[in-house]
Design a protein around this motif. Structure first.
Motif, PDB file in Angstrom:
ATOM      1  N   THR A  29       0.869  -1.173   0.000  1.00  0.00           N
ATOM      2  CA  THR A  29       0.000   0.000   0.000  1.00  0.00           C
ATOM      3  C   THR A  29       0.906   1.222   0.000  1.00  0.00           C
ATOM      4  O   THR A  29       2.097   1.142   0.313  1.00  0.00           O
ATOM      5  CB  THR A  29      -0.903   0.069   1.253  1.00  0.00           C
ATOM      6  OG1 THR A  29      -0.078   0.150   2.411  1.00  0.00           O
ATOM      7  CG2 THR A  29      -1.814  -1.129   1.361  1.00  0.00           C
ATOM      8  N   PHE A  30       0.333   2.351  -0.361  1.00  0.00           N
ATOM      9  CA  PHE A  30       1.046   3.617  -0.191  1.00  0.00           C
ATOM     10  C   PHE A  30       0.821   4.084   1.233  1.00  0.00           C
ATOM     11  O   PHE A  30      -0.252   3.897   1.801  1.00  0.00           O
ATOM     12  CB  PHE A  30       0.548   4.670  -1.181  1.00  0.00           C
ATOM     13  CG  PHE A  30       0.958   4.367  -2.594  1.00  0.00           C
ATOM     14  CD1 PHE A  30       2.253   4.565  -3.008  1.00  0.00           C
ATOM     15  CD2 PHE A  30       0.035   3.878  -3.501  1.00  0.00           C
ATOM     16  CE1 PHE A  30       2.642   4.284  -4.302  1.00  0.00           C
ATOM     17  CE2 PHE A  30       0.407   3.594  -4.801  1.00  0.00           C
ATOM     18  CZ  PHE A  30       1.712   3.796  -5.198  1.00  0.00           C
ATOM     19  N   CYS A  31       1.830   4.692   1.830  1.00  0.00           N
ATOM     20  CA  CYS A  31       1.748   5.125   3.226  1.00  0.00           C
ATOM     21  C   CYS A  31       0.952   6.411   3.392  1.00  0.00           C
ATOM     22  O   CYS A  31       0.413   6.669   4.463  1.00  0.00           O
ATOM     23  CB  CYS A  31       3.143   5.369   3.798  1.00  0.00           C
ATOM     24  SG  CYS A  31       4.292   4.022   3.594  1.00  0.00           S
ATOM     25  N   ASP A  32       0.938   7.241   2.361  1.00  0.00           N
ATOM     26  CA  ASP A  32       0.284   8.536   2.490  1.00  0.00           C
ATOM     27  C   ASP A  32      -1.061   8.553   1.774  1.00  0.00           C
ATOM     28  O   ASP A  32      -1.499   7.543   1.237  1.00  0.00           O
ATOM     29  CB  ASP A  32       1.196   9.668   2.017  1.00  0.00           C
ATOM     30  CG  ASP A  32       1.612   9.513   0.560  1.00  0.00           C
ATOM     31  OD1 ASP A  32       1.088   8.616  -0.130  1.00  0.00           O
ATOM     32  OD2 ASP A  32       2.454  10.292   0.110  1.00  0.00           O
ATOM     33  N   SER A  33      -1.714   9.681   1.763  1.00  0.00           N
ATOM     34  CA  SER A  33      -3.090   9.767   1.291  1.00  0.00           C
ATOM     35  C   SER A  33      -3.234  10.256  -0.140  1.00  0.00           C
ATOM     36  O   SER A  33      -4.339  10.512  -0.590  1.00  0.00           O
ATOM     37  CB  SER A  33      -3.883  10.703   2.221  1.00  0.00           C
ATOM     38  OG  SER A  33      -3.289  11.990   2.190  1.00  0.00           O
ATOM     39  N   TRP A  59       7.516   5.379 -12.534  1.00  0.00           N
ATOM     40  CA  TRP A  59       6.872   6.225 -11.539  1.00  0.00           C
ATOM     41  C   TRP A  59       6.803   7.647 -12.065  1.00  0.00           C
ATOM     42  O   TRP A  59       7.748   8.137 -12.684  1.00  0.00           O
ATOM     43  CB  TRP A  59       7.679   6.156 -10.244  1.00  0.00           C
ATOM     44  CG  TRP A  59       7.337   7.103  -9.157  1.00  0.00           C
ATOM     45  CD1 TRP A  59       6.094   7.407  -8.677  1.00  0.00           C
ATOM     46  CD2 TRP A  59       8.253   7.866  -8.376  1.00  0.00           C
ATOM     47  NE1 TRP A  59       6.185   8.295  -7.642  1.00  0.00           N
ATOM     48  CE2 TRP A  59       7.509   8.593  -7.441  1.00  0.00           C
ATOM     49  CE3 TRP A  59       9.640   7.988  -8.373  1.00  0.00           C
ATOM     50  CZ2 TRP A  59       8.090   9.450  -6.520  1.00  0.00           C
ATOM     51  CZ3 TRP A  59      10.232   8.832  -7.455  1.00  0.00           C
ATOM     52  CH2 TRP A  59       9.459   9.554  -6.536  1.00  0.00           C
ATOM     53  N   ILE A  60       5.702   8.316 -11.816  1.00  0.00           N
ATOM     54  CA  ILE A  60       5.559   9.731 -12.146  1.00  0.00           C
ATOM     55  C   ILE A  60       5.524  10.489 -10.820  1.00  0.00           C
ATOM     56  O   ILE A  60       4.518  10.468 -10.108  1.00  0.00           O
ATOM     57  CB  ILE A  60       4.281  10.005 -12.966  1.00  0.00           C
ATOM     58  CG1 ILE A  60       4.314   9.192 -14.259  1.00  0.00           C
ATOM     59  CG2 ILE A  60       4.161  11.504 -13.258  1.00  0.00           C
ATOM     60  CD1 ILE A  60       3.047   9.260 -15.083  1.00  0.00           C
ATOM     61  N   GLN A 130      10.710   4.769   2.101  1.00  0.00           N
ATOM     62  CA  GLN A 130      10.328   6.175   2.053  1.00  0.00           C
ATOM     63  C   GLN A 130      11.338   6.948   1.226  1.00  0.00           C
ATOM     64  O   GLN A 130      12.542   6.696   1.305  1.00  0.00           O
ATOM     65  CB  GLN A 130      10.298   6.779   3.456  1.00  0.00           C
ATOM     66  CG  GLN A 130       9.277   6.134   4.369  1.00  0.00           C
ATOM     67  CD  GLN A 130       9.452   6.610   5.787  1.00  0.00           C
ATOM     68  OE1 GLN A 130      10.445   6.287   6.425  1.00  0.00           O
ATOM     69  NE2 GLN A 130       8.489   7.374   6.283  1.00  0.00           N
ATOM     70  N   GLY A 131      10.840   7.904   0.440  1.00  0.00           N
ATOM     71  CA  GLY A 131      11.691   8.817  -0.305  1.00  0.00           C
ATOM     72  C   GLY A 131      11.399  10.235   0.146  1.00  0.00           C
ATOM     73  O   GLY A 131      10.239  10.644   0.227  1.00  0.00           O
ATOM     74  N   VAL A 140       7.982  14.114   2.265  1.00  0.00           N
ATOM     75  CA  VAL A 140       7.865  12.791   1.657  1.00  0.00           C
ATOM     76  C   VAL A 140       7.506  12.938   0.183  1.00  0.00           C
ATOM     77  O   VAL A 140       6.538  13.605  -0.159  1.00  0.00           O
ATOM     78  CB  VAL A 140       6.797  11.942   2.372  1.00  0.00           C
ATOM     79  CG1 VAL A 140       6.627  10.593   1.689  1.00  0.00           C
ATOM     80  CG2 VAL A 140       7.137  11.767   3.834  1.00  0.00           C
ATOM     81  N   ILE A 141       8.300  12.273  -0.681  1.00  0.00           N
ATOM     82  CA  ILE A 141       7.988  12.218  -2.108  1.00  0.00           C
ATOM     83  C   ILE A 141       7.161  10.974  -2.401  1.00  0.00           C
ATOM     84  O   ILE A 141       6.206  11.001  -3.150  1.00  0.00           O
ATOM     85  CB  ILE A 141       9.279  12.198  -2.956  1.00  0.00           C
ATOM     86  CG1 ILE A 141      10.044  13.498  -2.805  1.00  0.00           C
ATOM     87  CG2 ILE A 141       8.961  11.956  -4.420  1.00  0.00           C
ATOM     88  CD1 ILE A 141      11.376  13.513  -3.516  1.00  0.00           C
ATOM     89  N   ILE A 142       7.571   9.861  -1.789  1.00  0.00           N
ATOM     90  CA  ILE A 142       6.849   8.598  -1.953  1.00  0.00           C
ATOM     91  C   ILE A 142       7.079   7.739  -0.718  1.00  0.00           C
ATOM     92  O   ILE A 142       8.128   7.830  -0.074  1.00  0.00           O
ATOM     93  CB  ILE A 142       7.285   7.841  -3.234  1.00  0.00           C
ATOM     94  CG1 ILE A 142       6.318   6.689  -3.522  1.00  0.00           C
ATOM     95  CG2 ILE A 142       8.732   7.400  -3.150  1.00  0.00           C
ATOM     96  CD1 ILE A 142       6.437   6.124  -4.922  1.00  0.00           C
TER      97      ILE A 142
END
Length: 155
Positions: A29-33, A59-60, A130-131, A140-142
């Motif tokens: 999953t992605f960590c952010d919203s 990735w974009i 995390q990036g 956070v980028i990703i």
């Protein structure tokens, strides 16, 4: 040979299935919203007697990449097993192709993940990648939250 090819643009929080085999299951999953445009390919989908996994990433990014710090945390059965961080892009003499990518530009990369030094015992792994666009780890980028279930011991 098992493989995975997935292009994602979806609502975050929903677990995305990556691959399954007789010895491995992976999802994330992605960590952010914020929704992401993201593709990840990993072959083979196995940990048994595999020294190298081939990975491809598309990735974009949602912001420019002039600075990129990655933080990689691994938990095994709930206990922290690894913490690693590295600056991939510093803005000067960067060696990775994704450095200097502008917001909305497509990043594509192929690389090997060398597992010869790592033996994965049977169990549940949680991997957070995390990036960040700053050294202080505030922007956070990703962020990806991988779940890896190793179904049998390699011994």
């Amino acid at each position: 040979m098992f493989g995975l090819f997935f292009l994602i643009l979806f609502t975050p929080g929903v677990s995305e299935f990556l691959c399954t085999s007789s010895d491995l299951e992976m999802s994330y999953t992605f960590c952010d919203s914020t929704a992401q445009a993201f593709m990840f390919n990993l072959t083979p989908c196995s940990t048994m007697n595999k020294r190298v996994w081939n990975a491809a990433l598309t990735w974009i990014p949602r912001s420019d990449i002039t600075f990129l710090k990655v933080v990689f945390n691994v938990w095994y059965e709930g206990a922290k097993a690894l913490h690693w961080k590295e600056i991939l892009c510093s803005g000067a003499d960067d060696k990775y192709s994704l450095c200097s990518t502008v917001k909305g530009e497509t990043v594509t990369a192929e690389f090997d993940i060398k597992g010869a030094r790592i033996t994965f015992p049977k169990g549940n792994y949680n991997i957070i990648l995390q990036g960040f666009s700053d050294d202080s780890e505030n922007n956070v980028i990703i962020c990806l939250n991988f779940t890896m279930i190793v179904k049998r011991d390699p011994f």
